[in-house]
Enzyme design. Structure first.
Site, short mmCIF file in Angstrom:
data_model
loop_
_atom_site.label_atom_id
_atom_site.label_comp_id
_atom_site.label_asym_id
_atom_site.label_seq_id
_atom_site.Cartn_x
_atom_site.Cartn_y
_atom_site.Cartn_z
CD GLU B 76 -1.46 -2.30 1.88
OE1 GLU B 76 -0.43 -2.50 1.86
OE2 GLU B 76 -2.43 -3.35 1.65
CG PHE B 138 -9.68 -9.04 11.69
CD1 PHE B 138 -8.71 -9.69 11.81
CD2 PHE B 138 -9.62 -9.40 10.20
CE1 PHE B 138 -7.42 -10.60 11.44
CE2 PHE B 138 -9.32 -9.53 9.49
CZ PHE B 138 -7.42 -10.23 10.10
CD GLN B 139 -7.59 -7.11 7.92
OE1 GLN B 139 -8.24 -7.03 7.03
NE2 GLN B 139 -6.40 -7.46 7.70
CE LYS B 188 -17.35 -6.74 3.96
NZ LYS B 188 -16.27 -7.75 4.09
CG MET B 498 22.13 12.02 2.33
SD MET B 498 23.37 13.17 2.30
CE MET B 498 22.82 13.79 0.51
C1 LIG Z 1 12.27 5.47 5.26
C2 LIG Z 1 13.36 6.23 5.69
N1 LIG Z 1 14.71 6.07 6.20
C3 LIG Z 1 15.41 6.52 6.49
C4 LIG Z 1 15.55 7.70 6.13
C5 LIG Z 1 17.60 7.91 6.41
N2 LIG Z 1 18.10 8.44 5.36
C6 LIG Z 1 18.20 9.44 4.35
S1 LIG Z 1 19.46 9.32 3.54
C7 LIG Z 1 19.30 7.63 3.88
C8 LIG Z 1 20.39 7.19 2.83
C9 LIG Z 1 20.03 6.51 1.54
O1 LIG Z 1 20.69 5.46 0.69
P1 LIG Z 1 20.24 4.81 -0.71
O2 LIG Z 1 19.19 5.16 -1.02
O3 LIG Z 1 21.02 4.03 -0.54
O4 LIG Z 1 20.78 6.26 -1.45
P2 LIG Z 1 22.31 7.30 -1.21
O5 LIG Z 1 22.80 8.06 -0.40
O6 LIG Z 1 24.11 5.63 -1.40
O7 LIG Z 1 22.31 7.26 -2.30
C10 LIG Z 1 19.10 7.42 4.80
C11 LIG Z 1 19.12 6.24 5.29
C12 LIG Z 1 15.12 8.59 4.83
N3 LIG Z 1 15.32 9.34 4.56
N4 LIG Z 1 14.21 7.55 4.99
#
Ligand SMILES: Cc1ncc(C[n+]2csc(CCOP(=O)(O)OP(=O)(O)O)c2C)c(N)n1
Ligand SMILES: [Mg+2]
Lengths: 205, 591
Positions: B76, B138-139, B188, B498
């Protein structure tokens, strides 16, 4: 090239001549809302998630079954008050919001239960504050009082000597004074601009 | 079962018969049919969703409706992101469906994302029958309660007689004024019970009146300020695109020769190959974009909420500028940065008002030259080695070179997103589809699906991170089943890069939970899903690999093994001064 100026935390440019820091102030807001389930939760949720400092919130029916009126007292610096009004107005079930003047007709009600050992003295204070005894027994006396915040605080101070067992305060209810409208259906769901507010204020005088 | 099989079969091309706007559907028998009629009245063509107990009556009512294309998603969250991307590309609400409880809670990330970015989305959730509500059935989840802070509006449907109109109202509210996500919770019993009341056309409540024209007095004052500005700049935000004001913006900036910088959501509103474009601003914006904003003396912000990733430290944000703020949402005015000239109204209308009030171009010849100098002084740049390792920026540039201006680019969240944003040359609105305000990893795959469904004739490429891809890779099954021609380029640095960059910059290189000791081979994973999987390591093979992906009928995943040490620059440290950006590691240490 680096600019020299600075802004304060509220994003307002600092005028080195007259640096205006906004101090918190009290504002009385009246909101006309759709009378439907969930609106109170929506409004209170908004205030908590945006960290607006709320002192009291009352809600009750109006003469129109479709609408309810909320009276909200908040304490915030001026930009916070403006932001709170605009955020409130954004909620779809909120029809209109108005900040009431200081001279608005405003009342709070308190029910206070004190020890009943000195009924005469208790009654004297009740009379002095135009209160009403609602229940009296050998052990407790329960009184109802209305007034502004200050009057109620003063009365509570006076009762303190007998021992206050419990109190219940309602928070403020309020309407604008005289012909001035409070929050009405006809107002558009849009924050008035400063210019609009200015002309409306002029009209109110 | 039969139902989901039907929804799984790739559909033949449908004739693009536009729903006549004034025609409403009549003859409904149940609440669920009224729901579907409400969607038809709104001209809905596509839905993204996942089946389940409480929403089954609605799906059952959809069974008869070949003209509405339901795309069965794998999760979803993906349904919400796909609807969000659809909404971005089409400018009209994307629709997602989910059952009660876990179906509804899985939507929440997508709704919060749409809420942050003002993307038009309508979510329909099943709910347990009204009599069971409050009993922990439920749900059962309090969907209205949990989605309230992340939607523009939500509504618990009360009766089968009014439910179709509730759908129309939610659709209209998602679409009008400042767009955003709305939700209707459908118990529902309401969808199952009988009714003969057909819904009308989508309509917002009488009390909902978004502003159009700004206060003429302030418009004139703002125009005067602009006419006398020596260092004027326009900051074009997402509201320019949402408000369909790109043409007006372009004409205005060119007529009065005012430099334009875009925010991340505003990217594409002004073509970056125009002389007046100063690129992008914010934490990873261009040096010249940030210098332009920082040094401006009159800043015209249109449809931007001055978010902290854009402004950096508020104390140093355009500190010498008088700010003219155009926004349709009064609550954005002076929320983060005080507006000296608040112009509440529709972006396109207010730009026209400003145009009428302006009598001359600002005396800004010298300033424009200064801006050009910055462009030459601080170009976007990266080191390109003779051979490996592969640089992510190079991959983005090469992809940009071979595609048309209307190619849609989706992205996840992280370094790869910033490289895509920086190194693509943006020319058209609604081509940059990413998660801005919420920063949602996992956005790219479902967004590419939603974008492709919205614009089957436009090319769609997603730049994803290995971390982000792992969050929603199951969406590949949908892309394969629907036969979507999309390419997902995983800029694979075997890390949540990042985070690793921040650890190296601000946490003394203590790389806690940011590197993957092992990750799957994404090309093989793609093949297992039935997609084309390609592995790319050699810079010499970039063009060929891209070609192979573009020629393939169906989805392709390019597992691009990039230099794991590559970082995103320029960078303004969080809360820092945008005029003082780091171009490399050493710079960062000095800030
Ligand atoms: C759902 C979610 N969880 C954690 C983060 C924190 N976060 C921001 S950038 C990042 C790294 C993302 O890794 P990747 O998709 O491999 O991208 P890269 O920076 O390596 O290009 C994280 C963990 C986020 N933005 N969103
Ligand atoms: Mg990564």
């Amino acid at each position: 090239m680096l600019p020299k100026g600075r802004r304060n935390k509220q994003g307002i440019r600092i005028d080195p001549e007259a640096e205006a820091e906004h101090q918190p102030e009290r504002a009385l807001l009246s909101a006309l809302v759709k009378h439907e389930p969930g609106v109170l939760a929506e409004v209170s949720g908004l205030f908590s998630r945006r960290q607006f400092n709320i002192e009291s919130l009352t809600v009750g029916a109006t003469i129109d079954d479709d609408f309810a009126r909320m009276t909200i007292v908040i304490e915030e610096p001026r930009p916070g008050i403006d932001q709170a009004k605009k955020q409130l107005e954004k909620l779809i079930p909120v029809i209109s919001v108005r900040e009431l003047d200081r001279d608005a007709v405003q009342r709070e009600l308190v029910i206070v239960k004190v020890n009943g050992t000195e009924p005469d003295k208790v009654n004297a204070i009740t009379d002095m504050y135009n209160g009403e005894t609602m229940d009296a027994g050998p052990r407790t006396i329960t009184i109802q009082l209305t007034g502004d915040h200050q009057k109620i605080d003063d009365a509570l101070d006076a009762y303190r000597q007998f021992g206050i067992r419990e109190i219940a305060r309602t928070g403020y209810s309020a309407l604008a004074r005289g012909e001035a409208p409070t929050a009405q259906v006809s107002e558009p769901n849009q924050a008035p601009t400063d210019a609009q507010t200015a002309t409306e204020e002029a009209a109110d005088d | 079962m039969q139902m989901s099989e039907r929804a799984s079969v790739p559909k033949e091309e449908r004739t693009d018969e536009e729903q006549a706007e004034t025609e409403t559907v009549d003859g409904v028998a149940t609440g669920a049919e009224s729901v579907v009629a409400g969607l038809q009245n709104a001209g809905v063509e596509h839905l993204f969703g996942v089946q389940g107990g409480a929403i089954m009556p609605v799906y059952d009512a959809l069974y008869e409706h070949e003209e509405m294309d339901h795309i069965t998603m794998a999760h979803e969250q993906g349904a919400a992101h796909a609807a969000d991307a659809y909404g971005i590309v089409r400018g009209k609400p994307g629709v997602c469906l989910a059952t009660s409880g876990p179906g509804a809670t899985n939507l929440i990330t997508g709704l919060a994302d749409a809420n942050m970015d003002s993307d038009p989305v309508i979510a329909l959730t099943g709910q347990v029958p009204t009599d069971f509500v409050g009993n922990d059935a439920f749900q059962e989840t309090d969907t209205i309660g949990v989605t309230q802070p992340v939607t523009k509006y939500n509504k618990f449907a009360e009766s089968s007689d009014t439910v179709g109109d509730s759908i129309g109202e939610a659709w209209a509210l998602a679409n009008e004024g400042r767009q955003g996500p709305t939700l209707v919770d459908l118990p529902k019993d309401v969808t199952q019970s009988e009714t003969d009341v057909a819904p009308g056309l989508p309509e917002t409540p009488d009390t909902y009146n978004p502003p159009t024209e700004a206060d003429q007095v302030i418009v004139q004052e703002a125009a005067d300020a602009l006419a006398n500005a020596e260092r004027p700049a326009i900051l074009a935000g997402g509201g320019v695109i949402k408000g369909e004001a790109c043409e007006e913006l372009r004409a205005f900036a060119r007529e009065y020769e005012i430099p334009v910088v875009t925010t991340m959501p505003g990217t594409g509103s002004f073509p970056e190959d125009d002389e007046l474009s100063l690129g992008i601003a914010g934490m990873h914006g261009t040096g010249y974009g940030n210098l332009t904003i920082s040094n401006s003396d009159v800043l015209l912000g249109i449809g931007t909420r001055f978010d902290d990733r854009l402004t950096g430290g508020i104390d140093t944000f355009a500190p010498d500028a008088d700010i003219i703020h155009v926004d349709i949402d009064p609550a954005e005015i002076s929320k983060n940065v005080e507006a000296d000239y608040p112009l509440i109204g529709d972006a396109a209308v207010v730009i026209e008002q400003l145009d009428e009030a302006l009598t001359q171009s600002p005396p800004a010849g010298e300033w424009r030259e200064q801006c050009q100098t910055w462009k030459e002084e601080y170009p976007l740049d990266y080191e390109m080695p003779e051979d490996e390792p592969l640089k992510p920026q190079y991959v983005v540039e090469k992809y940009d070179e071979v595609t048309d201006d209307d190619c849609i680019v989706a992205a996840g969240v992280g370094q790869h997103q910033m490289w895509a944003w920086q190194y693509w040359t943006w020319k058209k609105p609604r081509t940059w589809v990413t998660s801005h305000g919420l920063g949602t990893m996992g956005y790219a795959v479902p967004a590419a699906i939603g974008a492709k469904v919205a614009a089957p004739d436009q090319e769609v490429v997603a730049f994803d991170g290995d971390g982000s891809f792992l969050m929603t890779a199951q969406g590949l099954s949908v892309a394969v089943r629907e036969g979507l021609n999309i390419t997902i380029v995983v800029l694979n640095n075997e890390a949540v890069g990042m985070v690793r960059q921040w650890q190296d910059g601000f946490y003394e290189g203590r790389r806690m939970a940011s590197e993957y000791p092992w990750i799957p081979e994404f090309d093989k994973l793609a093949e297992a899903f039935g997609a084309q999987g390609l592995r790319l390591e050699d810079p010499d093979e970039v063009e060929e690999t891209i070609q192979q992906a573009r020629e393939y009928e169906g989805p392709t995943v390019i597992d691009a093994i990039i230099d794991p040490t590559e970082n995103v620059y320029p960078m303004v440290p969080s809360g820092g001064d945008n005029a003082r950006f780091a171009l490399n590691e050493e710079h960062l240490d000095q800030l």
